[in-house]
Design a protein around this motif. Structure first.
Motif, mmCIF file in Angstrom:
data_model
loop_
_atom_site.group_PDB
_atom_site.id
_atom_site.type_symbol
_atom_site.label_atom_id
_atom_site.label_comp_id
_atom_site.label_asym_id
_atom_site.label_seq_id
_atom_site.Cartn_x
_atom_site.Cartn_y
_atom_site.Cartn_z
ATOM 1 N N VAL A 144 9.336 35.459 -7.154
ATOM 2 C CA VAL A 144 9.398 36.761 -7.729
ATOM 3 C C VAL A 144 10.135 37.893 -6.929
ATOM 4 C CG1 VAL A 144 7.592 36.089 -9.082
ATOM 5 C CG2 VAL A 144 6.953 36.838 -6.920
ATOM 6 N N GLY A 145 9.718 39.313 -6.991
ATOM 7 C CA GLY A 145 10.257 40.732 -6.579
ATOM 8 C C GLY A 145 10.254 40.951 -5.545
ATOM 9 N N ALA A 146 8.447 40.874 -5.127
ATOM 10 C CA ALA A 146 8.183 40.949 -3.374
ATOM 11 C C ALA A 146 8.207 39.468 -2.532
ATOM 12 C CB ALA A 146 6.834 41.903 -3.513
ATOM 13 N N GLY A 147 7.456 38.287 -3.409
ATOM 14 C CA GLY A 147 7.581 37.015 -2.919
ATOM 15 C C GLY A 147 7.966 35.861 -3.560
ATOM 16 N N TRP A 148 6.490 35.389 -3.641
ATOM 17 C CA TRP A 148 6.795 34.193 -4.354
ATOM 18 C C TRP A 148 5.707 33.865 -5.202
ATOM 19 C CZ3 TRP A 148 10.979 31.365 -2.757
ATOM 20 C CH2 TRP A 148 12.110 31.610 -1.991
ATOM 21 N N GLU A 149 5.757 33.044 -6.684
ATOM 22 C CA GLU A 149 4.250 32.743 -7.146
ATOM 23 C C GLU A 149 4.560 31.377 -7.991
ATOM 24 O OE1 GLU A 149 2.757 35.597 -10.327
ATOM 25 O OE2 GLU A 149 4.413 34.095 -11.693
ATOM 26 N N CYS A 150 3.382 30.839 -7.803
ATOM 27 C CA CYS A 150 3.126 29.937 -8.129
ATOM 28 C C CYS A 150 2.708 29.497 -9.575
ATOM 29 C CB CYS A 150 1.730 29.090 -8.207
ATOM 30 S SG CYS A 150 1.390 27.137 -8.075
ATOM 31 N N PRO A 151 3.786 29.124 -9.960
ATOM 32 C CA PRO A 151 3.946 28.144 -11.698
ATOM 33 C C PRO A 151 2.885 27.694 -12.882
ATOM 34 C CG PRO A 151 5.815 27.358 -10.769
ATOM 35 C CD PRO A 151 5.270 27.734 -9.813
ATOM 36 N N GLU A 152 1.765 27.229 -11.398
ATOM 37 C CA GLU A 152 1.217 26.422 -11.681
ATOM 38 C C GLU A 152 -0.371 26.894 -11.565
ATOM 39 O OE1 GLU A 152 2.646 23.328 -13.308
ATOM 40 O OE2 GLU A 152 0.247 22.452 -12.801
ATOM 41 N N CYS A 153 -0.943 28.050 -10.470
ATOM 42 C CA CYS A 153 -2.078 28.121 -11.070
ATOM 43 C C CYS A 153 -1.807 30.014 -10.574
ATOM 44 C CB CYS A 153 -2.626 28.090 -9.833
ATOM 45 S SG CYS A 153 -2.758 28.470 -8.161
ATOM 46 N N GLY A 154 -0.631 30.540 -10.526
ATOM 47 C CA GLY A 154 -0.390 31.953 -10.430
ATOM 48 C C GLY A 154 -0.649 32.416 -9.194
ATOM 49 N N ARG A 155 -0.844 31.416 -8.148
ATOM 50 C CA ARG A 155 -1.207 31.996 -6.595
ATOM 51 C C ARG A 155 0.166 32.871 -6.383
ATOM 52 N NH1 ARG A 155 -4.456 29.930 -2.114
ATOM 53 N NH2 ARG A 155 -3.490 30.795 -0.385
ATOM 54 N N PHE A 156 -0.228 33.721 -5.428
ATOM 55 C CA PHE A 156 1.165 34.761 -5.050
ATOM 56 C C PHE A 156 0.778 35.160 -3.658
ATOM 57 C CE2 PHE A 156 2.776 38.664 -3.770
ATOM 58 C CZ PHE A 156 4.239 38.592 -4.330
ATOM 59 N N GLU A 157 2.399 34.592 -3.136
ATOM 60 C CA GLU A 157 1.710 34.777 -2.048
ATOM 61 C C GLU A 157 3.343 35.498 -1.041
ATOM 62 O OE1 GLU A 157 0.681 33.535 0.799
ATOM 63 O OE2 GLU A 157 -0.262 31.571 -0.929
ATOM 64 N N SER A 158 2.830 36.211 -0.351
ATOM 65 C CA SER A 158 3.713 37.690 -0.644
ATOM 66 C C SER A 158 4.893 37.109 0.733
ATOM 67 C CB SER A 158 3.239 39.221 0.467
ATOM 68 O OG SER A 158 3.900 40.060 1.151
ATOM 69 N N LEU A 194 17.710 30.973 6.110
ATOM 70 C CA LEU A 194 16.367 31.432 5.603
ATOM 71 C C LEU A 194 16.298 31.805 4.136
ATOM 72 C CD1 LEU A 194 16.051 34.068 7.741
ATOM 73 C CD2 LEU A 194 14.762 32.553 7.167
ATOM 74 N N SER A 195 17.698 31.223 3.469
ATOM 75 C CA SER A 195 17.581 31.553 1.766
ATOM 76 C C SER A 195 17.973 30.423 1.118
ATOM 77 C CB SER A 195 19.497 32.268 1.683
ATOM 78 O OG SER A 195 20.060 31.130 1.599
ATOM 79 N N LEU A 196 16.822 29.633 1.864
ATOM 80 C CA LEU A 196 17.010 27.838 2.053
ATOM 81 C C LEU A 196 15.297 27.201 1.644
ATOM 82 C CD1 LEU A 196 20.021 24.850 2.648
ATOM 83 C CD2 LEU A 196 19.423 26.741 0.794
ATOM 84 N N TYR A 197 14.893 28.936 2.538
ATOM 85 C CA TYR A 197 13.072 28.840 2.718
ATOM 86 C C TYR A 197 12.743 28.771 0.938
ATOM 87 C CZ TYR A 197 8.846 29.906 3.616
ATOM 88 O OH TYR A 197 7.290 30.332 3.523
ATOM 89 N N HIS A 198 11.766 27.663 1.303
ATOM 90 C CA HIS A 198 11.049 28.161 -0.214
ATOM 91 C C HIS A 198 9.969 26.882 0.061
ATOM 92 C CE1 HIS A 198 12.251 27.027 -4.889
ATOM 93 N NE2 HIS A 198 10.948 27.662 -4.768
ATOM 94 N N PRO A 199 8.635 28.195 -0.586
ATOM 95 C CA PRO A 199 7.410 27.771 0.448
ATOM 96 C C PRO A 199 6.464 26.877 -1.054
ATOM 97 C CG PRO A 199 7.500 29.987 -0.465
ATOM 98 C CD PRO A 199 8.756 29.361 -0.145
#
Ligand SMILES: [Zn+2]
Length: 53
Positions: A21-35, A4-9
């Motif tokens: 990021v702290g509570a999920g994942w953030e897109c460096p391109e468009c700034g979309r945040f995925e919890s 699971l540590s290799l999971y990278h959406p």
């Protein structure tokens, strides 16, 4: 080995790998945040076996 540590959406909008990021994942391109707590999670346990048999 699946880990699971290799999971990278990736971003569903532009396909860019999200950065952790702290509570999920953030897109460096468009700034979309995925919890990290939302979305379809893969089955960690596929039957009884946690308590042994
Ligand atoms: Zn994006």
């Amino acid at each position: 080995m699946d880990d699971l540590s290799l999971y990278h959406p990736s971003c569903p909008t532009d396909g860019v790998l999200l950065r952790e990021v702290g509570a999920g994942w953030e897109c460096p391109e468009c700034g979309r945040f995925e919890s990290a707590m939302s979305g379809p999670l893969p089955p960690e346990f596929d039957g009884p076996g946690i308590h042994g048999g």
